[in-house]
Design a protein around this motif. Structure first.
Motif, PDB file in Angstrom:
ATOM      1  N   ALA A 151       0.865  -1.179   0.000  1.00 30.38           N
ATOM      2  CA  ALA A 151       0.000   0.000   0.000  1.00 30.38           C
ATOM      3  C   ALA A 151       0.902   1.228   0.000  1.00 30.38           C
ATOM      4  O   ALA A 151       1.930   1.252   0.683  1.00 30.38           O
ATOM      5  CB  ALA A 151      -0.900   0.000   1.226  1.00 30.38           C
ATOM      6  N   THR A 152       0.546   2.228  -0.760  1.00 23.13           N
ATOM      7  CA  THR A 152       1.324   3.461  -0.831  1.00 23.13           C
ATOM      8  C   THR A 152       0.386   4.662  -0.785  1.00 23.13           C
ATOM      9  O   THR A 152      -0.827   4.531  -0.940  1.00 23.13           O
ATOM     10  CB  THR A 152       2.146   3.529  -2.133  1.00 23.13           C
ATOM     11  OG1 THR A 152       1.241   3.529  -3.254  1.00 23.13           O
ATOM     12  CG2 THR A 152       3.100   2.345  -2.245  1.00 23.13           C
ATOM     13  N   VAL A 153       0.960   5.829  -0.570  1.00 20.96           N
ATOM     14  CA  VAL A 153       0.209   7.091  -0.665  1.00 20.96           C
ATOM     15  C   VAL A 153       1.020   8.074  -1.486  1.00 20.96           C
ATOM     16  O   VAL A 153       2.238   7.916  -1.643  1.00 20.96           O
ATOM     17  CB  VAL A 153      -0.109   7.709   0.719  1.00 20.96           C
ATOM     18  CG1 VAL A 153      -1.106   6.877   1.481  1.00 20.96           C
ATOM     19  CG2 VAL A 153       1.173   7.906   1.528  1.00 20.96           C
ATOM     20  N   THR A 154       0.355   9.088  -1.993  1.00 18.68           N
ATOM     21  CA  THR A 154       1.037  10.141  -2.739  1.00 18.68           C
ATOM     22  C   THR A 154       1.201  11.372  -1.851  1.00 18.68           C
ATOM     23  O   THR A 154       0.497  11.516  -0.836  1.00 18.68           O
ATOM     24  CB  THR A 154       0.232  10.534  -3.986  1.00 18.68           C
ATOM     25  OG1 THR A 154      -1.001  11.143  -3.575  1.00 18.68           O
ATOM     26  CG2 THR A 154      -0.065   9.313  -4.849  1.00 18.68           C
ATOM     27  N   PRO A 155       2.091  12.276  -2.202  1.00 15.02           N
ATOM     28  CA  PRO A 155       2.277  13.491  -1.393  1.00 15.02           C
ATOM     29  C   PRO A 155       1.021  14.347  -1.307  1.00 15.02           C
ATOM     30  O   PRO A 155       0.843  15.100  -0.339  1.00 15.02           O
ATOM     31  CB  PRO A 155       3.399  14.235  -2.129  1.00 15.02           C
ATOM     32  CG  PRO A 155       4.131  13.187  -2.889  1.00 15.02           C
ATOM     33  CD  PRO A 155       3.075  12.200  -3.303  1.00 15.02           C
ATOM     34  N   GLU A 156       0.131  14.247  -2.319  1.00 12.96           N
ATOM     35  CA  GLU A 156      -1.055  15.090  -2.350  1.00 12.96           C
ATOM     36  C   GLU A 156      -2.206  14.538  -1.510  1.00 12.96           C
ATOM     37  O   GLU A 156      -3.146  15.279  -1.188  1.00 12.96           O
ATOM     38  CB  GLU A 156      -1.531  15.260  -3.792  1.00 12.96           C
ATOM     39  CG  GLU A 156      -0.599  16.090  -4.666  1.00 12.96           C
ATOM     40  CD  GLU A 156       0.671  15.346  -5.028  1.00 12.96           C
ATOM     41  OE1 GLU A 156       0.613  14.094  -5.166  1.00 12.96           O
ATOM     42  OE2 GLU A 156       1.726  15.995  -5.164  1.00 12.96           O
ATOM     43  N   GLN A 157      -2.170  13.267  -1.167  1.00 10.72           N
ATOM     44  CA  GLN A 157      -3.235  12.716  -0.335  1.00 10.72           C
ATOM     45  C   GLN A 157      -3.152  13.295   1.076  1.00 10.72           C
ATOM     46  O   GLN A 157      -2.119  13.811   1.509  1.00 10.72           O
ATOM     47  CB  GLN A 157      -3.141  11.186  -0.290  1.00 10.72           C
ATOM     48  CG  GLN A 157      -3.558  10.526  -1.590  1.00 10.72           C
ATOM     49  CD  GLN A 157      -3.508   9.016  -1.502  1.00 10.72           C
ATOM     50  OE1 GLN A 157      -2.502   8.408  -1.844  1.00 10.72           O
ATOM     51  NE2 GLN A 157      -4.592   8.405  -1.043  1.00 10.72           N
ATOM     52  N   THR A 158      -4.267  13.205   1.801  1.00 16.20           N
ATOM     53  CA  THR A 158      -4.314  13.792   3.138  1.00 16.20           C
ATOM     54  C   THR A 158      -3.821  12.813   4.194  1.00 16.20           C
ATOM     55  O   THR A 158      -3.758  11.598   3.966  1.00 16.20           O
ATOM     56  CB  THR A 158      -5.744  14.218   3.502  1.00 16.20           C
ATOM     57  OG1 THR A 158      -6.573  13.046   3.587  1.00 16.20           O
ATOM     58  CG2 THR A 158      -6.311  15.177   2.474  1.00 16.20           C
ATOM     59  N   VAL A 159      -3.487  13.354   5.337  1.00 12.82           N
ATOM     60  CA  VAL A 159      -3.093  12.524   6.477  1.00 12.82           C
ATOM     61  C   VAL A 159      -4.226  11.563   6.835  1.00 12.82           C
ATOM     62  O   VAL A 159      -3.980  10.397   7.155  1.00 12.82           O
ATOM     63  CB  VAL A 159      -2.734  13.419   7.683  1.00 12.82           C
ATOM     64  CG1 VAL A 159      -2.549  12.580   8.946  1.00 12.82           C
ATOM     65  CG2 VAL A 159      -1.481  14.229   7.386  1.00 12.82           C
ATOM     66  N   ARG A 160      -5.460  12.037   6.757  1.00  6.80           N
ATOM     67  CA  ARG A 160      -6.608  11.173   7.061  1.00  6.80           C
ATOM     68  C   ARG A 160      -6.649   9.970   6.120  1.00  6.80           C
ATOM     69  O   ARG A 160      -6.908   8.842   6.556  1.00  6.80           O
ATOM     70  CB  ARG A 160      -7.907  11.970   6.966  1.00  6.80           C
ATOM     71  CG  ARG A 160      -9.162  11.132   7.195  1.00  6.80           C
ATOM     72  CD  ARG A 160     -10.408  11.978   7.084  1.00  6.80           C
ATOM     73  NE  ARG A 160     -10.487  12.953   8.158  1.00  6.80           N
ATOM     74  CZ  ARG A 160     -11.336  13.989   8.156  1.00  6.80           C
ATOM     75  NH1 ARG A 160     -12.148  14.175   7.132  1.00  6.80           N
ATOM     76  NH2 ARG A 160     -11.361  14.820   9.176  1.00  6.80           N
ATOM     77  N   GLU A 161      -6.389  10.196   4.838  1.00  3.54           N
ATOM     78  CA  GLU A 161      -6.390   9.088   3.880  1.00  3.54           C
ATOM     79  C   GLU A 161      -5.274   8.101   4.192  1.00  3.54           C
ATOM     80  O   GLU A 161      -5.456   6.876   4.087  1.00  3.54           O
ATOM     81  CB  GLU A 161      -6.249   9.634   2.458  1.00  3.54           C
ATOM     82  CG  GLU A 161      -7.481  10.374   1.969  1.00  3.54           C
ATOM     83  CD  GLU A 161      -7.258  11.056   0.637  1.00  3.54           C
ATOM     84  OE1 GLU A 161      -8.164  10.968  -0.218  1.00  3.54           O
ATOM     85  OE2 GLU A 161      -6.200  11.683   0.439  1.00  3.54           O
ATOM     86  N   LEU A 174       3.736   3.816   5.646  1.00  5.19           N
ATOM     87  CA  LEU A 174       3.512   3.766   4.201  1.00  5.19           C
ATOM     88  C   LEU A 174       4.612   4.527   3.471  1.00  5.19           C
ATOM     89  O   LEU A 174       5.010   5.614   3.908  1.00  5.19           O
ATOM     90  CB  LEU A 174       2.172   4.421   3.841  1.00  5.19           C
ATOM     91  CG  LEU A 174       0.890   3.763   4.315  1.00  5.19           C
ATOM     92  CD1 LEU A 174      -0.273   4.740   4.158  1.00  5.19           C
ATOM     93  CD2 LEU A 174       0.636   2.487   3.527  1.00  5.19           C
ATOM     94  N   PRO A 175       5.084   3.999   2.350  1.00  6.51           N
ATOM     95  CA  PRO A 175       5.961   4.801   1.501  1.00  6.51           C
ATOM     96  C   PRO A 175       5.142   5.866   0.767  1.00  6.51           C
ATOM     97  O   PRO A 175       4.007   5.610   0.352  1.00  6.51           O
ATOM     98  CB  PRO A 175       6.565   3.782   0.538  1.00  6.51           C
ATOM     99  CG  PRO A 175       5.612   2.640   0.531  1.00  6.51           C
ATOM    100  CD  PRO A 175       4.917   2.627   1.859  1.00  6.51           C
ATOM    101  N   VAL A 176       5.714   7.030   0.642  1.00  5.73           N
ATOM    102  CA  VAL A 176       5.086   8.109  -0.123  1.00  5.73           C
ATOM    103  C   VAL A 176       5.750   8.130  -1.497  1.00  5.73           C
ATOM    104  O   VAL A 176       6.979   8.231  -1.592  1.00  5.73           O
ATOM    105  CB  VAL A 176       5.265   9.467   0.577  1.00  5.73           C
ATOM    106  CG1 VAL A 176       4.516  10.553  -0.164  1.00  5.73           C
ATOM    107  CG2 VAL A 176       4.783   9.384   2.030  1.00  5.73           C
TER     108      VAL A 176
END
Length: 210
Positions: A151-161, A174-176
């Motif tokens: 699972a990963t997140v992008t820099p633009e996603q929110t902390v809540r996400e 999670l890696p960004v």
């Protein structure tokens, strides 16, 4: 507007008398009597005889809630940490040393082109090391959790996400990432990491400032 100024004045000067509030606002005490009464009734202020006014429980809780909500909506890029990276050709022994030196719970693994290849955690290393005398020389590419299962997140996603993903997947971080090109074959560049510790610190600081 005047009621908001009263609450802000009490927040800065509490405990403070009605006469002092009126003086700071440049009005008479009778002019703010009804405002003070309403604020006390609604729980924004409390008052004690011979002491004065101070913030009520409603104001404190709402400010804490507002601060926490604002923190949750911050983009990940504003809170993420620096990723701790190893090549997939590095060994389990290399990873163990890096984990302790960097005091982190997992490492980001990249291929020779610097693209995200996987994640290796303390649990991964422990599983492969138990009962395996050859484990220390094994390459991380053989023991890591591969990209297809990450699972990963992008820099633009929110902390809540990011929090939602960590809770749903029962993971600690999670890696960004951001795409290196237009197609999926281009791969992902690791630009940061966000962990439960990051989030906990963020909400603690938000509550302390509220």
């Amino acid at each position: 507007m005047r009621q908001k100024k009263i609450v802000e004045t009490v927040r800065r000067r509490a405990p403070i008398t009605g006469e002092q509030i009126a003086e700071l606002l440049g009005v008479t005490r009778p002019a703010i009597r009804s405002d003070l009464g309403l604020l006390v009734m609604l729980g924004y202020l409390d008052a004690k005889p011979k002491v004065g006014y101070f913030l009520g429980s409603r104001d404190e809780s709402e400010r804490a809630t507002d601060s926490s909500a604002a923190a949750a909506l911050l983009p990940v890029r504003e809170v993420m940490g620096v990723p701790v990276v190893q090549r997939e050709t590095a060994t389990v022994s290399d990873a163990v040393v890096t984990l302790f030196l960097e005091n982190v719970g997992s490492l980001t693994v990249v291929d020779e082109a610097g693209r995200l290849a996987g994640i290796v955690s303390r649990k991964d290393l422990l599983k492969v090391a138990l009962g395996n005398p050859q484990a220390s020389s094994m390459p991380l590419g053989l023991v890591m959790t591969r990209l297809s299962n990450l699972a990963t997140v992008t820099p633009e996603q929110t902390v809540r996400e990011a929090m939602a993903v960590m809770i749903a997947r029962e993971i600690d971080g999670l890696p960004v990432v951001r795409p290196l090109g237009d197609g999926p074959e281009a791969g992902l560049e690791v630009v940061g990491r966000i962990t439960k510790t990051t989030v906990t610190r963020l909400f603690y600081e938000a509550s302390a400032e509220s």
